[in-house]
Each structure stands twice: as structure tokens, then as C-alpha cells.
Design an enzyme around this catalytic site. Structure first.
Site, PDB file in Angstrom:
ATOM      1  N   CYS A 176     -37.414 -48.946   1.386  1.00  0.00           N
ATOM      2  CA  CYS A 176     -36.550 -48.423   2.446  1.00  0.00           C
ATOM      3  C   CYS A 176     -36.353 -49.438   3.581  1.00  0.00           C
ATOM      4  CB  CYS A 176     -37.049 -47.069   2.935  1.00  0.00           C
ATOM      5  SG  CYS A 176     -35.753 -46.191   3.837  1.00  0.00           S
TER       6      CYS A 176
ATOM      7  N   HIS B 165     -36.861 -43.832  -1.608  1.00  0.00           N
ATOM      8  CA  HIS B 165     -38.294 -43.506  -1.507  1.00  0.00           C
ATOM      9  C   HIS B 165     -38.789 -42.826  -2.785  1.00  0.00           C
ATOM     10  CE1 HIS B 165     -39.334 -44.353   2.675  1.00  0.00           C
ATOM     11  NE2 HIS B 165     -38.155 -43.880   3.037  1.00  0.00           N
TER      12      HIS B 165
ATOM     13  N   GLU C 269     -41.492 -42.879  -4.062  1.00  0.00           N
ATOM     14  CA  GLU C 269     -42.893 -42.453  -3.904  1.00  0.00           C
ATOM     15  C   GLU C 269     -43.024 -41.120  -3.156  1.00  0.00           C
ATOM     16  OE1 GLU C 269     -41.359 -44.485  -1.925  1.00  0.00           O
ATOM     17  OE2 GLU C 269     -42.014 -44.072   0.126  1.00  0.00           O
TER      18      GLU C 269
ATOM     19  N   ARG D 279     -38.758 -30.953  10.720  1.00  0.00           N
ATOM     20  CA  ARG D 279     -39.065 -31.678  11.969  1.00  0.00           C
ATOM     21  C   ARG D 279     -37.787 -31.872  12.781  1.00  0.00           C
ATOM     22  NH1 ARG D 279     -39.536 -37.557  10.529  1.00  0.00           N
ATOM     23  NH2 ARG D 279     -37.302 -37.251  10.667  1.00  0.00           N
TER      24      ARG D 279
ATOM     25  N   SER E  71     -33.655 -41.324   2.582  1.00  0.00           N
ATOM     26  CA  SER E  71     -33.760 -40.688   3.893  1.00  0.00           C
ATOM     27  C   SER E  71     -33.585 -41.772   4.934  1.00  0.00           C
ATOM     28  CB  SER E  71     -35.143 -40.045   4.014  1.00  0.00           C
ATOM     29  OG  SER E  71     -35.312 -39.535   5.315  1.00  0.00           O
TER      30      SER E  71
ATOM     31  N   LYS F 249     -26.779 -39.355   8.724  1.00  0.00           N
ATOM     32  CA  LYS F 249     -28.030 -39.645   8.027  1.00  0.00           C
ATOM     33  C   LYS F 249     -27.877 -39.306   6.537  1.00  0.00           C
ATOM     34  CE  LYS F 249     -32.935 -38.575   7.907  1.00  0.00           C
ATOM     35  NZ  LYS F 249     -34.057 -37.799   8.429  1.00  0.00           N
TER      36      LYS F 249
END
Ligand SMILES: CC(=O)SCCNC(=O)CCNC(=O)[C@H](O)C(C)(C)COP(=O)(O)OP(=O)(O)OC[C@H]1O[C@@H](n2cnc3c(N)ncnc32)[C@H](O)[C@@H]1OP(=O)(O)O
Ligand SMILES: N[C@@H](CCO)C(=O)O
Length: 301
Positions: free
Chosen positions: A142, A235, A237, A249, A192, A163
Site C-alpha cells: 500500500c 492489502h 494481508e 471508525r 483502502s 477514498k
């Protein structure tokens, strides 16, 4: 399979419940075969979560892996305790004289800043320069991938209008390359981020190969021809619940986030997210370890 970490690392207990074979100082790896030495530059704020995710991704081969976590001297971590870092992490000065078979540079929530504004940029560039002679292959994730592409090749990053958050389908572009040869034609992976690198800038560098790309999410994987640098803009992972945590969040902060794409059943954030990228993640990490680290690293580091 056998992966070695420091005793008491919280990830150890979690991974053992998943039958991942973890060694520590009390139960050493076999000395008949030298374990692969992997240096992990963990720039994520919630470091314990990332430790678990990366160790899980690295544990899917029969290779023995010995992981060292590195923290940066130029940054004081707010979200991970000093006691955790002092116990489980080293500074660059402690490993500068060593060589490593592999290095991982994680993502970081600093993508809206210029690279040079990031308080650890200078230290990170020293590590990236050092890695050219001291590391067999480096994998960047990332923001780490954007940082590596910028430092090594001058590839810029651009702000997106919105985003990018969700699970996207990517076409594998070159099946001759061992890193992706055993993947399916399409791979799913989380993204992300607010920024991106672009094909046109990467194509200016003959030694860079784009290995997987998505219509919606753009570039997923790029590799230098010699396999010394691997860049993953997503990502793989991430856990099942990671994007869910980021979504809630941002919701709590009043940021009005979009529901992560292709993540919840019927896009309903009250349902359990569907995990559909773990196989691809295991294959990517396993292929990196096997073809670009184990098979090419010198026997004596
Ligand atoms: C693009 C990618 O690579 S994706 C990877 C990034 N994703 C994530 O980090 C997901 C998890 N992160 C989070 O949920 C949030 O960042 C939180 C909840 C941990 C903290 O959010 P906030 O309270 O808004 O921001 P906060 O002021 O604590 O700073 C967050 C982080 O930004 C980074 N940061 C902020 N300013 C700077 C700076 N000038 N230089 C370097 N790092 C900075 C740090 O990593 C900092 O966390 P740390 O001190 O624990 O390392
Ligand atoms: N993955 C990140 C993007 C910020 O860089 C987050 O939502 O925390």
C-alpha cells in the site's frame, strides 16, 4: 509452516489457535536448514494487528522463517505502546550490519502528505537504499509500495477524488512470472486508500512489470524484472474484519464513508463481511518467499 518470533509476541497465541506452528527462543527452528531472515518495517499504527496478519501470510509454506520487526527512531508511535515496541522491535542501527533474505515495508496512514513531509521519510529512504545491497527481495504494501516506487523509480502518487475501499477483482496480466503464475486469472484483494499510482508512470520504466490490475481499483501488483522489488498497492494481508473496523471508525468520526465495495452481503454493514481473498494472499506471499527469497538468496547471508 515453522515461523519464529520473539517469545510472548501477542500474535503467537492468536496464530496458534489457527494451527500455525510458531517457534520462539525456547523452541528453536531446525539448524539443519538456515531459516529465512525477514525484516519487517511495520509502519502501521496498530502494530499488533499487522504483526498477526503478516505472520499469518508468511506461514503458508514449509520454509522456516525468522522475523525481525523494526521501528523507526524518527517517529514516536501514539497507537502502539512503548513497552510493546521496546520488547519486540529493533532500531535500524541494530541491524544495519546484517543482511536479510527478505524485507517487508507495510502501509501507513500518511498517503495524503507529500512523502518528504512524513517525519520518518529520511530514515525510511536510508533503509530502502541499504536494502539494495543487504536484502535479497523487498515486498512493499500500500503506502509502502507507493513510497518504494517513488524512491526507487520516481513514480508519483495522485490523490483520488474519493477514498477507494473494498474488495476488488484484478486481472493477472503475465502468467509467465512466478510471483503470479499459480494465481487464478482473476484475484480478489482489499484496497483502502485515498491515493494511487498510475500505469502511465510505471510504464516509463522498462524494468517494472505490472502483474495485476483492476478496472475499478487500478494497479495491484508491480515487480522489478530482477524480482528484488515487489510492490502491492492493496492489502491482501488484511483480516476479514479490517475494512469493517476502518468503515466504523470513519463513521464514528462523522466522515460519512461509503460502504466498502463488494464486502458485506448485499452491501449491508450489519452482516458479517465475506472473506474471499485469503487464498490469493497466501499464494502471493508463498510465491514471494519461495521464488524471490528462498530460491535466490545466498546460502550464507
Ligand atoms: C494507504 C495505506 O497504506 S493503508 C494503511 C493505513 N491504514 C491504517 O493505518 C489503518 C489503521 N489506522 C487507523 O485506524 C487510524 O490511523 C488510527 C485510528 C490508528 C489513528 O487515527 P487518527 O487518530 O486519526 O490519527 P493519529 O493522529 O493517531 O495518527 C495516525 C497515524 O498517522 C501517522 N502519522 C500522522 N502524522 C504523521 C507524520 N507527520 N509523519 C509520520 N506519520 C504520521 C502515524 O503512523 C500515526 O500513528 P502512530 O503515531 O501510532 O504511528
Ligand atoms: N487504510 C487507511 C487509509 C488511510 O491511509 C485507513 O482507512 O485507515
Amino acid at each position: 509452516m515453522p515461523i519464529k518470533v520473539q517469545k510472548d509476541l501477542p500474535a503467537k497465541a492468536i496464530l496458534e489457535t489457527e494451527n500455525i506452528f510458531i517457534m520462539d527462543e525456547d523452541r528453536a527452528l531446525s539448524q539443519d536448514i538456515r531459516p529465512l531472515e525477514i525484516l519487517i518495517i511495520n509502519l502501521m499504527p496498530i502494530k499488533e494487528e499487522t504483526e498477526t496478519q503478516l505472520l499469518r501470510a508468511l506461514s503458508n509454506t514449509p520454509l522456516q522463517v525468522d522475523c525481525t520487526f523494526l521501528m523507526l527512531e524518527s517517529h514516536t508511535s501514539k497507537n502502539t505502546s512503548a513497552s510493546h515496541l521496546n520488547k519486540f522491535y529493533v532500531f535500524f542501527d541494530e541491524v544495519r550490519e546484517k543482511k536479510f533474505d527478505g524485507m517487508i515495508i507495510t502501509g501507513a496512514p500518511v498517503e495524503n502528505m507529500e512523502f518528504e513531509e512524513v517525519n520518518y521519510w529520511e530514515e525510511l529512504t536510508k533503509i530502502m537504499e541499504w536494502s539494495k545491497t543487504n536484502v535479497t527481495s523487498s515486498l512493499h504494501i500500500c503506502w509502502g509500495a507507493q513510497a518504494g516506487l517513488y524512491y526507487h523509480y520516481g513514480v508519483p502518487k495522485y490523490k483520488r477524488d474519493t477514498k477507494l475501499s473494498g474488495i476488488y477483482r484484478h486481472r493477472v496480466l503475465d502468467r509467465k512470472v512466478p510471483l503470479v503464475r499459480s494465481l487464478d486469472d482473476y484475484v480478489m484483494a482489499p484496497h483502502s486508500r485515498y491515493t494511487e499510482v498510475r500505469r502511465a508512470d510505471i510504464e516509463k520504466h522498462q524494468e517494472l512489470k505490472i502483474l495485476a490490475e483492476s478496472k475499478e481499483a487500478g494497479i495491484l501488483m508491480v515487480m522489478s524484472e530482477d524480482g528484488k522489488q515487489v510492490f502491492i498497492q492493496g492489502h491482501p494481508e488484511y483480516d476479514r474484519m479490517t475494512l469493517n473496523g476502518e468503515y466504523h471508525r470513519d463513521l464514528d468520526k462523522g466522515l460519512n464513508p461509503e460502504i466498502p465495495c463488494n464486502y458485506y452481503e448485499d452491501d449491508d454493514p450489519d452482516t458479517m463481511p465475506v472473506l474471499c481473498w485469503r487464498n490469493a494472499a497466501n499464494t502471493i506471499y508463498g510465491n514471494w518467499l519461495n521464488y524471490y527469497v528462498y530460491q535466490v538468496t545466498p546460502y550464507e547471508l
